[in-house]
Design a protein around this motif. Structure first.
Motif, PDB file in Angstrom:
ATOM      1  N   THR A 125       7.619  -4.070  -0.100  1.00 25.58           N
ATOM      2  CA  THR A 125       7.601  -2.773   0.085  1.00 25.58           C
ATOM      3  C   THR A 125       5.826  -2.206  -0.083  1.00 25.58           C
ATOM      4  N   THR A 126       5.650  -1.277   0.907  1.00 20.66           N
ATOM      5  CA  THR A 126       4.424  -0.421   0.818  1.00 20.66           C
ATOM      6  C   THR A 126       4.430   0.639   0.177  1.00 20.66           C
ATOM      7  N   THR A 127       5.736   1.255  -0.006  1.00 24.78           N
ATOM      8  CA  THR A 127       6.178   2.639  -0.333  1.00 24.78           C
ATOM      9  C   THR A 127       6.869   2.885  -1.630  1.00 24.78           C
ATOM     10  N   ASP A 128       7.297   1.735  -2.286  1.00 24.48           N
ATOM     11  CA  ASP A 128       8.110   2.137  -3.633  1.00 24.48           C
ATOM     12  C   ASP A 128       7.005   2.066  -4.634  1.00 24.48           C
ATOM     13  N   ASN A 164      -5.013   4.053  -1.660  1.00 25.77           N
ATOM     14  CA  ASN A 164      -4.641   5.488  -0.711  1.00 25.77           C
ATOM     15  C   ASN A 164      -3.306   5.417  -0.447  1.00 25.77           C
ATOM     16  N   GLY A 165      -2.261   5.225  -1.385  1.00 27.52           N
ATOM     17  CA  GLY A 165      -0.942   5.781  -1.316  1.00 27.52           C
ATOM     18  C   GLY A 165      -0.226   4.539  -0.682  1.00 27.52           C
ATOM     19  N   ALA A 166      -0.623   3.510  -0.530  1.00 27.83           N
ATOM     20  CA  ALA A 166       0.148   2.342   0.171  1.00 27.83           C
ATOM     21  C   ALA A 166      -0.175   0.980  -0.823  1.00 27.83           C
ATOM     22  N   ASN A 167       1.071   0.354  -0.966  1.00 30.42           N
ATOM     23  CA  ASN A 167       0.972  -0.883  -1.517  1.00 30.42           C
ATOM     24  C   ASN A 167       0.568  -1.823  -0.807  1.00 30.42           C
ATOM     25  N   VAL A 168      -0.574  -2.576  -1.288  1.00 34.99           N
ATOM     26  CA  VAL A 168      -1.262  -3.651  -0.498  1.00 34.99           C
ATOM     27  C   VAL A 168      -1.141  -5.170  -0.726  1.00 34.99           C
TER      28      VAL A 168
END
Length: 350
Positions: free
Chosen positions: A25-28, A122-126
């Motif tokens: 997940t990039t959003t959780d 910047n607000g995204a899981n990487v």
């Protein structure tokens, strides 16, 4: 090259999500969606080093990062250009103020007992970081997750001041070694030291973070001929039938903290300040410390995933960020045993 912000530069390392399957997940933001899921790290995965400007010594979830304590005020900023999952981050090579915010979004624990951190930019899981990195080819299942986490940048393998290191001229205290001095290595004989980096941990900091306390080896516990004190993450060479039986290798490197047994290997109870030293060579080496065989600093290990080192700017200036990244993927001198595997080693010793 380093921009205009006169704050400490730290470093961490991650395994990027392009090397994790199925897609992570990039959003959780709290980890609820990943609990119970099983993931595999690609066989060719290698750590990516990230340099971070920060005005405090902890890598935090953005909304608890001081002094602002809000996600918008997070001042953990990427200090050098880096590409993750095909996306470029950081200031231009020519200079400039870092603008990309980085944070420890949430932590999770696997069914094997390992803890990893989800890194967000910047607000995204990487990608994934942690006290230890997931290894290439590793499969794990997530048992639980936790939000609002932080971790010190300075939990890396190193020697306590006063540790005796073997040189061609006999044992010398680690705190007296300088760049260019010859140190005896197990595989390559005398080798010049590239850098002796230092990190000081105050007694107040150790009281607040007991995980930074040294591990004390009584004489003979690891082949040492006198008491040896090293950091919890420092790896010690273990040989013999247990290594062969459990890992299929005649020699393995095991974190000191995994060998704690409450008898001849224990956590220091001292309340004194500690000065840790990190010996860096042009590649990972085995050295003789207080008579035991231990590792030198492994850039693919802890220096790339959580250190405050005042000499890090100079290291990057001398060798370049690309050299640091190359070192981060170089092979370790011996197979490294993860904490969950080391528990099995400890059980056979009981």
């Amino acid at each position: 090259m380093w921009g205009a912000r006169l704050v400490p530069v730290y470093s961490i390392a991650i395994i990027e999500f392009d090397d994790v399957s199925p897609a992570f997940t990039t959003t959780d933001t709290v980890g609820g969606s990943v609990v119970g899921n099983t993931y595999t790290i690609a066989g060719g995965a290698a750590p990516i080093a990230i340099f971070v400007d920060d005005d405090d010594p902890d890598f935090d979830d953005g909304f608890i990062d001081p002094p602002g304590n809000t996600t918008a005020a997070n001042n953990q900023l990427i200090a050098e250009p880096v590409t993750i999952n095909g996306v470029a981050y950081g200031p231009p090579v020519s200079g400039g103020t870092p603008e990309d915010q980085i944070e420890l979004e949430f932590a999770f624990t696997t069914t094997d007992g390992d803890t990893y951190y989800v890194v967000r930019i910047n607000g995204a899981n990487v990608g994934l970081s942690g006290p230890t990195l997931p290894q290439a080819g590793q499969t794990f299942t997530i048992a639980s997750s936790s939000d609002a986490q932080d971790t010190p940048y300075d939990a890396i393998p190193c020697f306590v001041a006063g540790t005796r290191i073997l040189t061609p001229f006999g044992f010398a205290p680690v705190d007296g070694l300088q760049a260019g001095d010859l140190v005896v290595t197990v595989d390559d004989g005398p080798q010049p030291l590239v850098r002796n980096l230092t990190t000081s941990v105050s007694r107040a900091r150790m009281a607040a973070m007991p995980a930074l306390r040294p591990i004390v080896f009584a004489p003979g516990a690891a082949g040492n001929d006198t008491e040896m004190r090293i950091s919890p993450q420092h790896r010690v060479l273990v040989t013999g039938w247990r290594a062969e039986l459990l890992f299929g290798e005649p020699q393995v490197l095991v974190p000191a903290k995994a060998l704690v047994n409450g008898r001849n290997v224990r956590i220091s109870a001292s309340d004194r300040d500690v000065c840790y030293h990190h010996l860096l060579f042009d590649r990972h080496q085995l050295v003789i410390s207080d008579g035991a065989v231990t590792e030198s600093l492994y850039p693919g290990g802890r220096v790339a995933r959580g250190t405050r080192v005042e000499g890090l700017r100079e290291f990057a200036a001398l060798f370049g960020v690309d050299a640091m990244k190359s070192a981060s993927v170089s092979a370790p001198v011996r197979p490294m045993v993860a904490m969950r595997e080391a528990r099995a080693l400890q059980q056979t010793a009981d």
